[in-house]
Design a protein around this motif. Structure first.
Motif, PDB file in Angstrom:
ATOM      1  N   ALA A  33       0.881  -1.267   0.099  1.00  0.00           N
ATOM      2  CA  ALA A  33       0.097  -0.145   0.210  1.00  0.00           C
ATOM      3  C   ALA A  33       0.685   1.382   0.031  1.00  0.00           C
ATOM      4  O   ALA A  33       1.517   1.281   0.827  1.00  0.00           O
ATOM      5  CB  ALA A  33      -0.882   0.066   1.194  1.00  0.00           C
ATOM      6  N   VAL A  34       0.726   2.080  -1.056  1.00  0.00           N
ATOM      7  CA  VAL A  34       1.455   3.303  -1.265  1.00  0.00           C
ATOM      8  C   VAL A  34       0.396   4.553  -0.726  1.00  0.00           C
ATOM      9  O   VAL A  34      -0.643   4.670  -1.386  1.00  0.00           O
ATOM     10  CB  VAL A  34       2.102   3.542  -2.492  1.00  0.00           C
ATOM     11  CG1 VAL A  34       2.570   5.023  -2.697  1.00  0.00           C
ATOM     12  CG2 VAL A  34       2.984   2.664  -2.908  1.00  0.00           C
ATOM     13  N   VAL A  35       0.752   4.948   0.537  1.00  0.00           N
ATOM     14  CA  VAL A  35      -0.157   5.961   1.063  1.00  0.00           C
ATOM     15  C   VAL A  35       0.273   7.535   0.525  1.00  0.00           C
ATOM     16  O   VAL A  35       1.138   7.715   0.518  1.00  0.00           O
ATOM     17  CB  VAL A  35      -0.152   5.934   2.536  1.00  0.00           C
ATOM     18  CG1 VAL A  35      -0.678   4.438   2.843  1.00  0.00           C
ATOM     19  CG2 VAL A  35       1.177   6.164   3.374  1.00  0.00           C
ATOM     20  N   SER A  36      -1.110   8.114   0.280  1.00  0.00           N
ATOM     21  CA  SER A  36      -0.954   9.659   0.221  1.00  0.00           C
ATOM     22  C   SER A  36      -2.086  10.128   0.883  1.00  0.00           C
ATOM     23  O   SER A  36      -3.121   9.826   1.112  1.00  0.00           O
ATOM     24  CB  SER A  36      -1.250   9.414  -1.532  1.00  0.00           C
ATOM     25  OG  SER A  36      -1.041  10.735  -2.122  1.00  0.00           O
ATOM     26  N   SER A  37      -1.729  11.306   1.139  1.00  0.00           N
ATOM     27  CA  SER A  37      -2.661  12.495   1.871  1.00  0.00           C
ATOM     28  C   SER A  37      -4.040  12.584   0.824  1.00  0.00           C
ATOM     29  O   SER A  37      -3.665  12.783  -0.468  1.00  0.00           O
ATOM     30  CB  SER A  37      -2.192  13.465   2.424  1.00  0.00           C
ATOM     31  OG  SER A  37      -3.213  14.230   3.134  1.00  0.00           O
ATOM     32  N   GLY A  38      -5.231  12.942   1.291  1.00  0.00           N
ATOM     33  CA  GLY A  38      -6.048  13.451   0.607  1.00  0.00           C
ATOM     34  C   GLY A  38      -6.525  12.274  -0.767  1.00  0.00           C
ATOM     35  O   GLY A  38      -6.837  11.110  -0.390  1.00  0.00           O
ATOM     36  N   ASP A  39      -6.753  12.610  -1.962  1.00  0.00           N
ATOM     37  CA  ASP A  39      -6.923  11.608  -2.935  1.00  0.00           C
ATOM     38  C   ASP A  39      -5.596  11.547  -3.519  1.00  0.00           C
ATOM     39  O   ASP A  39      -4.979  12.622  -3.876  1.00  0.00           O
ATOM     40  CB  ASP A  39      -8.043  12.136  -3.672  1.00  0.00           C
ATOM     41  CG  ASP A  39      -8.391  11.103  -4.915  1.00  0.00           C
ATOM     42  OD1 ASP A  39      -9.454  10.627  -4.817  1.00  0.00           O
ATOM     43  OD2 ASP A  39      -7.471  11.052  -5.900  1.00  0.00           O
ATOM     44  N   PRO A  40      -5.316  10.073  -3.822  1.00  0.00           N
ATOM     45  CA  PRO A  40      -3.878  10.006  -4.390  1.00  0.00           C
ATOM     46  C   PRO A  40      -3.787  10.253  -5.780  1.00  0.00           C
ATOM     47  O   PRO A  40      -2.680  10.538  -6.314  1.00  0.00           O
ATOM     48  CB  PRO A  40      -3.794   8.403  -4.176  1.00  0.00           C
ATOM     49  CG  PRO A  40      -5.130   7.918  -4.122  1.00  0.00           C
ATOM     50  CD  PRO A  40      -6.128   9.008  -3.526  1.00  0.00           C
ATOM     51  N   ALA A  91      -8.677  17.295  -0.024  1.00  0.00           N
ATOM     52  CA  ALA A  91      -8.494  18.570   1.022  1.00  0.00           C
ATOM     53  C   ALA A  91      -9.608  19.658   0.293  1.00  0.00           C
ATOM     54  O   ALA A  91      -9.905  20.406   1.252  1.00  0.00           O
ATOM     55  CB  ALA A  91      -6.980  19.234   0.735  1.00  0.00           C
ATOM     56  N   ALA A  92      -9.754  19.794  -0.843  1.00  0.00           N
ATOM     57  CA  ALA A  92     -10.591  20.885  -1.219  1.00  0.00           C
ATOM     58  C   ALA A  92     -11.959  20.597  -0.836  1.00  0.00           C
ATOM     59  O   ALA A  92     -12.697  21.341  -0.477  1.00  0.00           O
ATOM     60  CB  ALA A  92     -10.433  21.059  -2.833  1.00  0.00           C
ATOM     61  N   HIS A  93     -12.546  19.467  -1.027  1.00  0.00           N
ATOM     62  CA  HIS A  93     -13.892  19.095  -0.637  1.00  0.00           C
ATOM     63  C   HIS A  93     -13.904  19.102   0.692  1.00  0.00           C
ATOM     64  O   HIS A  93     -15.024  19.407   1.482  1.00  0.00           O
ATOM     65  CB  HIS A  93     -14.154  17.459  -1.192  1.00  0.00           C
ATOM     66  CG  HIS A  93     -14.228  17.758  -2.573  1.00  0.00           C
ATOM     67  ND1 HIS A  93     -14.303  16.369  -3.317  1.00  0.00           N
ATOM     68  CD2 HIS A  93     -14.421  18.448  -3.570  1.00  0.00           C
ATOM     69  CE1 HIS A  93     -14.335  16.499  -4.537  1.00  0.00           C
ATOM     70  NE2 HIS A  93     -14.481  17.960  -4.633  1.00  0.00           N
ATOM     71  N   ALA A  94     -12.835  18.588   1.486  1.00  0.00           N
ATOM     72  CA  ALA A  94     -13.089  18.587   3.155  1.00  0.00           C
ATOM     73  C   ALA A  94     -13.071  20.150   3.687  1.00  0.00           C
ATOM     74  O   ALA A  94     -13.754  20.692   4.432  1.00  0.00           O
ATOM     75  CB  ALA A  94     -11.751  18.219   3.587  1.00  0.00           C
ATOM     76  N   ALA A  95     -12.319  21.167   3.071  1.00  0.00           N
ATOM     77  CA  ALA A  95     -12.219  22.505   3.404  1.00  0.00           C
ATOM     78  C   ALA A  95     -13.720  23.022   3.010  1.00  0.00           C
ATOM     79  O   ALA A  95     -14.098  23.924   3.731  1.00  0.00           O
ATOM     80  CB  ALA A  95     -11.161  23.278   2.698  1.00  0.00           C
ATOM     81  N   ALA A  96     -14.118  23.029   1.943  1.00  0.00           N
ATOM     82  CA  ALA A  96     -15.391  23.407   1.574  1.00  0.00           C
ATOM     83  C   ALA A  96     -16.383  23.043   2.403  1.00  0.00           C
ATOM     84  O   ALA A  96     -17.152  23.833   2.809  1.00  0.00           O
ATOM     85  CB  ALA A  96     -15.712  22.937  -0.015  1.00  0.00           C
ATOM     86  N   SER A  97     -16.438  21.783   2.812  1.00  0.00           N
ATOM     87  CA  SER A  97     -17.750  21.313   3.550  1.00  0.00           C
ATOM     88  C   SER A  97     -17.415  22.071   5.041  1.00  0.00           C
ATOM     89  O   SER A  97     -18.669  22.281   5.826  1.00  0.00           O
ATOM     90  CB  SER A  97     -17.586  19.724   3.957  1.00  0.00           C
ATOM     91  OG  SER A  97     -16.154  19.691   4.876  1.00  0.00           O
ATOM     92  N   ARG A  98     -16.391  22.406   5.504  1.00  0.00           N
ATOM     93  CA  ARG A  98     -16.390  23.251   6.734  1.00  0.00           C
ATOM     94  C   ARG A  98     -16.755  24.665   6.603  1.00  0.00           C
ATOM     95  O   ARG A  98     -17.241  25.182   7.369  1.00  0.00           O
ATOM     96  CB  ARG A  98     -15.009  23.179   7.233  1.00  0.00           C
ATOM     97  CG  ARG A  98     -14.437  21.828   7.661  1.00  0.00           C
ATOM     98  CD  ARG A  98     -15.085  21.310   8.955  1.00  0.00           C
ATOM     99  NE  ARG A  98     -14.432  20.366   9.769  1.00  0.00           N
ATOM    100  CZ  ARG A  98     -14.749  19.238   9.747  1.00  0.00           C
ATOM    101  NH1 ARG A  98     -15.736  18.794   9.479  1.00  0.00           N
ATOM    102  NH2 ARG A  98     -13.969  18.375  10.705  1.00  0.00           N
TER     103      ARG A  98
END
Length: 506
Positions: free
Chosen positions: A330-337, A368-375
């Protein structure tokens, strides 16, 4: 052992008696004491009159017992009851509880027999909910069927920090698939007619090869084996599917190495999808930037390979080399890879020899964009563009050209990678450029560490945007000419921002 009735004064006492999985020798000493000393022994059965619960406890019944046989009006067949199946069963439970209450009111002790444990998928619970608040009650726990199944398989069910999920096979296949994909170990109860659905969910979640089957654990006719080999037509209700512990599990025969690029979301486990959670649990190796690897819970037997943030190609090659050796990586990446992250880096390397044959999957994550937008509200409610301000992999001239094009098209802009210790001027330049197309009062969302312990979400105006307040952990969402803000709530309220779904006609 005394066989005197356990009388309790003006009213009797209710017992929910767990009998264990089927072998009478697995009944507890306390269960035997209660059964032999009770005035009334009650048990459920289908219309044919045979009761598995009674057969388990039969050697402890005596001639003086009053037996109450609680016969289900329906099991799997249809009913003409005006309330349907649920209505028929609710009426039955009310009548059964009334019969037992009459004994309790007469001062008799009542032992209600239950296979397994009385409070685990047991019919006793319906009596308990109706009577326990009115009469003295004691529940005698029993060995559960899934405990017996694990014992018969002779393999650990859960170990260390692994999570065990118990599921009814009656759930829809989509729900079963999601839950099986996201957990470490699992037991699926109530097979029988649900077996094809359960098998389909195991296959879709990638867990079929691990799954084991146990039928009538500890009882006559017991059968165990690989679930994939079981004929659906032969599966009775008293059977379970088991996904045992992955710790020290033997390699699955025929399994190939693969690389799964997993999106962790912006921060924290609440925004990790079931598919991503399952991919992380199944991996033998975790590869990624050290900050992101640290967000993945450590598991026994799982190797972790952390590296610097600026070696994406080397990291991808390392992961693919592990997969060539047969490892699940598993190669991990923040947000959407797939958004300014590791999916492209892995696929670039995987498109060349000698890695073309290595399976590569991408598991999406919350951006990250969708997370910030939801807040902040709904600033991305209409068309928008996503641009990275980092000039490490493309010239600033290209970035500026794209910002102008998006701004001229009146798109909302989500700006990634706005600044770092080595990049301190890009936000100021972007603000100057955007002010050529936007008014100074255009709302800008500054989301920092969204979902994390230092989360900060603010709404400022484009003309007042201070580059000093922006770092690499911040994402900017710049509104279009149509984006609105409003304060909601008591007093000054909370300011929210949204972009209307309709765009005015020219």
């Amino acid at each position: 052992m005394s066989e005197q009735p356990l009388t309790t004064g003006p009213t009797g006492r209710l017992y929910g008696v767990g009998l264990g999985p089927g072998d009478p020798s697995l009944m507890t000493v306390r269960a035997v004491e209660v059964i032999t000393s009770a005035d009334v022994v009650a048990y459920h059965s289908a219309r044919h009159g045979r009761s598995i619960a009674r057969s388990i406890a039969e050697r402890h019944l005596r001639p003086g017992h009053i037996e109450e046989q609680l016969v289900y009006p329906v099991t799997t067949e249809t009913t003409d009851h005006p309330g349907g199946y649920r209505g028929a069963m609710e009426e039955f439970y009310e009548e059964a509880a009334a019969r037992l209450a009459a004994h309790l009111d007469a001062g008799r002790t009542v032992a209600v027999l239950a296979e397994g444990d009385p409070l685990f998928y047991s019919s006793y619970m319906h009596m308990h909910k109706r009577l326990a608040g009115r009469y003295p009650t004691e529940v005698i726990p029993g060995v559960t069927s899934f405990s017996a199944a694990a014992a018969r398989l002779g393999t650990p069910l859960v170990e260390g920090e692994e999570v065990l999920t118990i599921l009814p096979g009656t759930l829809p296949e989509e729900e079963l698939t999601a839950r099986l994909a996201s957990t470490d170990s699992a037991v699926v109860m109530k097979l029988g007619r649900t077996f094809p659905t359960v098998r389909g969910a195991l296959e879709r979640s990638g867990r079929l090869a691990e799954a084991r089957y146990v039928e009538r654990a500890t009882m006559s006719g017991e059968r165990t084996g690989r679930l994939a080999d079981v004929d659906a037509e032969s599966v009775p209700y008293f059977s379970v599917a088991v996904l045992p512990s992955r710790v020290d599990a033997a390699p699955v025969a025929g399994a190939r190495g693969e690389v799964v690029v997993v999106g962790l979301g912006p921060a924290g486990p609440l925004w990790l999808t079931p598919e991503a959670r399952g991919a992380l649990a199944a991996a033998q190796d975790i590869v990624g930037y050290s900050t992101y690897v640290d967000r993945v819970p450590a598991r026994p037997g799982q190797a972790r390979h952390a590296s610097d943030n600026k070696v994406e190609s080397e990291r991808a090659e390392f992961a693919l080399d592990l997969a060539r050796q047969g490892r699940r990586v598993a190669v991990v990446s923040s947000g959407d890879p797939g958004v300014f992250a590791m999916a492209t880096a892995v696929l670039e390397v995987a498109s060349e020899d000698p890695y073309r044959e290595i399976p590569v999957r991408v598991v999406p994550g919350m951006t990250a964009a969708h997370a910030a937008a939801s807040r902040a509200g709904a600033p991305l409610g209409h068309d928008y563009a996503v641009v990275s301000l980092s000039d490490r992999l493309k010239p600033w001239e290209v970035i500026a050209e794209r910002l102008r094009a998006a701004a001229a098209a009146d798109l909302v802009l989500a700006l990634y990678n706005p600044g770092s210790r080595s990049r301190v001027w890009q936000v100021g330049k972007a603000r100057e450029l955007l002010l050529e197309y936007r008014t100074p009062d255009t709302p800008v969302v500054l989301g920092r560490d969204v979902g994390g312990p230092q989360e900060s979400v603010r709404i400022v105006r484009l003309g007042e945007l201070d580059p000093e307040q922006v770092d690499m952990r911040t994402i900017l969402i710049v509104g279009s000419t149509q984006t609105r803000t409003v304060r909601r709530g008591a007093g000054d309220g909370e300011e929210i921002v949204w972009t209307p779904r309709r765009y005015p006609e020219r």
